[in-house]
Design a protein around this motif. Structure first.
Motif, PDB file in Angstrom:
ATOM      1  N   GLY A 119      -4.633   6.926   3.745  1.00  0.00           N
ATOM      2  CA  GLY A 119      -5.153   6.123   4.853  1.00  0.00           C
ATOM      3  C   GLY A 119      -6.431   6.712   5.423  1.00  0.00           C
ATOM      4  O   GLY A 119      -7.394   5.997   5.701  1.00  0.00           O
ATOM      5  N   ASN A 120      -6.468   8.040   5.562  1.00  0.00           N
ATOM      6  CA  ASN A 120      -7.674   8.703   6.060  1.00  0.00           C
ATOM      7  C   ASN A 120      -8.837   8.538   5.091  1.00  0.00           C
ATOM      8  O   ASN A 120      -9.976   8.295   5.515  1.00  0.00           O
ATOM      9  CB  ASN A 120      -7.409  10.183   6.315  1.00  0.00           C
ATOM     10  CG  ASN A 120      -6.543  10.408   7.531  1.00  0.00           C
ATOM     11  OD1 ASN A 120      -6.483   9.583   8.433  1.00  0.00           O
ATOM     12  ND2 ASN A 120      -5.856  11.530   7.553  1.00  0.00           N
ATOM     13  N   ALA A 121      -8.579   8.672   3.798  1.00  0.00           N
ATOM     14  CA  ALA A 121      -9.637   8.544   2.795  1.00  0.00           C
ATOM     15  C   ALA A 121     -10.190   7.117   2.761  1.00  0.00           C
ATOM     16  O   ALA A 121     -11.409   6.908   2.712  1.00  0.00           O
ATOM     17  CB  ALA A 121      -9.116   8.946   1.419  1.00  0.00           C
ATOM     18  N   VAL A 122      -9.310   6.135   2.811  1.00  0.00           N
ATOM     19  CA  VAL A 122      -9.754   4.735   2.805  1.00  0.00           C
ATOM     20  C   VAL A 122     -10.518   4.427   4.090  1.00  0.00           C
ATOM     21  O   VAL A 122     -11.566   3.768   4.057  1.00  0.00           O
ATOM     22  CB  VAL A 122      -8.563   3.765   2.604  1.00  0.00           C
ATOM     23  CG1 VAL A 122      -8.986   2.324   2.791  1.00  0.00           C
ATOM     24  CG2 VAL A 122      -7.947   3.971   1.222  1.00  0.00           C
ATOM     25  N   SER A 123     -10.033   4.924   5.211  1.00  0.00           N
ATOM     26  CA  SER A 123     -10.730   4.721   6.487  1.00  0.00           C
ATOM     27  C   SER A 123     -12.125   5.336   6.444  1.00  0.00           C
ATOM     28  O   SER A 123     -13.102   4.734   6.896  1.00  0.00           O
ATOM     29  CB  SER A 123      -9.912   5.329   7.622  1.00  0.00           C
ATOM     30  OG  SER A 123     -10.560   5.146   8.853  1.00  0.00           O
ATOM     31  N   TRP A 124     -12.232   6.539   5.878  1.00  0.00           N
ATOM     32  CA  TRP A 124     -13.535   7.190   5.753  1.00  0.00           C
ATOM     33  C   TRP A 124     -14.467   6.338   4.891  1.00  0.00           C
ATOM     34  O   TRP A 124     -15.634   6.143   5.225  1.00  0.00           O
ATOM     35  CB  TRP A 124     -13.398   8.583   5.128  1.00  0.00           C
ATOM     36  CG  TRP A 124     -14.747   9.228   4.967  1.00  0.00           C
ATOM     37  CD1 TRP A 124     -15.394  10.003   5.869  1.00  0.00           C
ATOM     38  CD2 TRP A 124     -15.615   9.110   3.833  1.00  0.00           C
ATOM     39  NE1 TRP A 124     -16.625  10.378   5.361  1.00  0.00           N
ATOM     40  CE2 TRP A 124     -16.783   9.838   4.118  1.00  0.00           C
ATOM     41  CE3 TRP A 124     -15.516   8.446   2.605  1.00  0.00           C
ATOM     42  CZ2 TRP A 124     -17.840   9.929   3.222  1.00  0.00           C
ATOM     43  CZ3 TRP A 124     -16.576   8.542   1.714  1.00  0.00           C
ATOM     44  CH2 TRP A 124     -17.715   9.276   2.027  1.00  0.00           C
ATOM     45  N   ARG A 184      -6.446  -1.923  -1.296  1.00  0.00           N
ATOM     46  CA  ARG A 184      -5.651  -1.770  -2.528  1.00  0.00           C
ATOM     47  C   ARG A 184      -6.514  -1.338  -3.686  1.00  0.00           C
ATOM     48  O   ARG A 184      -6.134  -0.522  -4.510  1.00  0.00           O
ATOM     49  CB  ARG A 184      -4.951  -3.084  -2.890  1.00  0.00           C
ATOM     50  CG  ARG A 184      -3.649  -3.225  -2.148  1.00  0.00           C
ATOM     51  CD  ARG A 184      -2.693  -4.119  -2.856  1.00  0.00           C
ATOM     52  NE  ARG A 184      -1.966  -3.357  -3.868  1.00  0.00           N
ATOM     53  CZ  ARG A 184      -1.260  -3.931  -4.815  1.00  0.00           C
ATOM     54  NH1 ARG A 184      -1.183  -5.222  -4.911  1.00  0.00           N
ATOM     55  NH2 ARG A 184      -0.610  -3.213  -5.696  1.00  0.00           N
ATOM     56  N   SER A 185      -7.724  -1.888  -3.751  1.00  0.00           N
ATOM     57  CA  SER A 185      -8.658  -1.524  -4.809  1.00  0.00           C
ATOM     58  C   SER A 185      -9.006  -0.040  -4.743  1.00  0.00           C
ATOM     59  O   SER A 185      -9.037   0.651  -5.762  1.00  0.00           O
ATOM     60  CB  SER A 185      -9.917  -2.376  -4.707  1.00  0.00           C
ATOM     61  OG  SER A 185     -10.885  -1.958  -5.622  1.00  0.00           O
ATOM     62  N   LEU A 186      -9.272   0.443  -3.529  1.00  0.00           N
ATOM     63  CA  LEU A 186      -9.586   1.862  -3.363  1.00  0.00           C
ATOM     64  C   LEU A 186      -8.407   2.751  -3.743  1.00  0.00           C
ATOM     65  O   LEU A 186      -8.570   3.764  -4.409  1.00  0.00           O
ATOM     66  CB  LEU A 186     -10.018   2.149  -1.923  1.00  0.00           C
ATOM     67  CG  LEU A 186     -11.410   1.665  -1.544  1.00  0.00           C
ATOM     68  CD1 LEU A 186     -11.618   1.824  -0.038  1.00  0.00           C
ATOM     69  CD2 LEU A 186     -12.478   2.423  -2.308  1.00  0.00           C
ATOM     70  N   VAL A 187      -7.220   2.362  -3.331  1.00  0.00           N
ATOM     71  CA  VAL A 187      -6.025   3.143  -3.649  1.00  0.00           C
ATOM     72  C   VAL A 187      -5.814   3.161  -5.169  1.00  0.00           C
ATOM     73  O   VAL A 187      -5.471   4.195  -5.749  1.00  0.00           O
ATOM     74  CB  VAL A 187      -4.772   2.606  -2.920  1.00  0.00           C
ATOM     75  CG1 VAL A 187      -3.505   3.280  -3.408  1.00  0.00           C
ATOM     76  CG2 VAL A 187      -4.924   2.773  -1.416  1.00  0.00           C
ATOM     77  N   ALA A 188      -6.064   2.036  -5.830  1.00  0.00           N
ATOM     78  CA  ALA A 188      -5.892   1.966  -7.278  1.00  0.00           C
ATOM     79  C   ALA A 188      -6.860   2.878  -8.021  1.00  0.00           C
ATOM     80  O   ALA A 188      -6.587   3.288  -9.157  1.00  0.00           O
ATOM     81  CB  ALA A 188      -6.064   0.529  -7.744  1.00  0.00           C
ATOM     82  N   LEU A 209       0.834  -1.211   0.000  1.00  0.00           N
ATOM     83  CA  LEU A 209       0.000   0.000   0.000  1.00  0.00           C
ATOM     84  C   LEU A 209       0.867   1.259   0.000  1.00  0.00           C
ATOM     85  O   LEU A 209       0.582   2.221  -0.710  1.00  0.00           O
ATOM     86  CB  LEU A 209      -0.936   0.005   1.205  1.00  0.00           C
ATOM     87  CG  LEU A 209      -2.136  -0.919   1.111  1.00  0.00           C
ATOM     88  CD1 LEU A 209      -2.826  -1.028   2.477  1.00  0.00           C
ATOM     89  CD2 LEU A 209      -3.118  -0.434   0.067  1.00  0.00           C
ATOM     90  N   GLY A 210       1.933   1.240   0.789  1.00  0.00           N
ATOM     91  CA  GLY A 210       2.851   2.383   0.817  1.00  0.00           C
ATOM     92  C   GLY A 210       3.521   2.594  -0.528  1.00  0.00           C
ATOM     93  O   GLY A 210       3.667   3.725  -0.996  1.00  0.00           O
ATOM     94  N   ALA A 211       3.924   1.504  -1.168  1.00  0.00           N
ATOM     95  CA  ALA A 211       4.542   1.600  -2.493  1.00  0.00           C
ATOM     96  C   ALA A 211       3.537   2.119  -3.515  1.00  0.00           C
ATOM     97  O   ALA A 211       3.894   2.907  -4.403  1.00  0.00           O
ATOM     98  CB  ALA A 211       5.082   0.243  -2.915  1.00  0.00           C
ATOM     99  N   ASP A 212       2.273   1.705  -3.393  1.00  0.00           N
ATOM    100  CA  ASP A 212       1.230   2.221  -4.286  1.00  0.00           C
ATOM    101  C   ASP A 212       1.096   3.730  -4.121  1.00  0.00           C
ATOM    102  O   ASP A 212       0.970   4.455  -5.104  1.00  0.00           O
ATOM    103  CB  ASP A 212      -0.118   1.544  -4.008  1.00  0.00           C
ATOM    104  CG  ASP A 212      -0.179   0.097  -4.459  1.00  0.00           C
ATOM    105  OD1 ASP A 212       0.707  -0.337  -5.231  1.00  0.00           O
ATOM    106  OD2 ASP A 212      -1.120  -0.601  -4.044  1.00  0.00           O
ATOM    107  N   CYS A 213       1.102   4.198  -2.885  1.00  0.00           N
ATOM    108  CA  CYS A 213       1.022   5.645  -2.631  1.00  0.00           C
ATOM    109  C   CYS A 213       2.213   6.364  -3.240  1.00  0.00           C
ATOM    110  O   CYS A 213       2.048   7.417  -3.874  1.00  0.00           O
ATOM    111  CB  CYS A 213       0.953   5.923  -1.126  1.00  0.00           C
ATOM    112  SG  CYS A 213      -0.599   5.440  -0.355  1.00  0.00           S
TER     113      CYS A 213
END
Length: 93
Positions: free
Chosen positions: A59-64, A87-91, A44-48
């Motif tokens: 992290g805040n956006a995914v948590s929300w 991961r899906s949300l970050v993508a 996840l960090g590498a994706d960011c």
């Protein structure tokens, strides 16, 4: 960092698979999302990093989004601890 390389070696991961995990990554993308897997937090960090976005904000956006899903505000099946959903949300950023 040396500690991440030691942890990776103990898990049998090649050194090239290791990404330094900052305290921000560990909190925002790990414990903040209910994810306790070292490798998943590193991914996840590498994706960011790849997207050029701040891990704390992500992290805040995914948590929300997870909380919104739990309360019915967001029509999506999300839960804390679900690495694939995070991961899906970050993508989708």
């Amino acid at each position: 960092s040396p500690s991440s390389r030691i942890a990776a070696a103990r898990r049998g991961l090649p050194d090239r698979a290791v990404r330094d995990i900052t305290p921000e990554d560990a909190i925002a993308l790990g414990s903040g999302l209910g994810i306790d897997d070292f490798d998943a937090v590193a991914v996840l960090g590498a994706d960011c990093d790849r997207l050029g976005v701040d891990a704390i904000s992500v992290g805040n956006a995914v948590s929300w989004a997870i909380r919104a899903s739990e309360t019915g505000v967001l029509d999506r099946d999300l839960s804390f601890g679900d690495e694939a959903a995070a991961r899906s949300l970050v993508a989708e950023i």
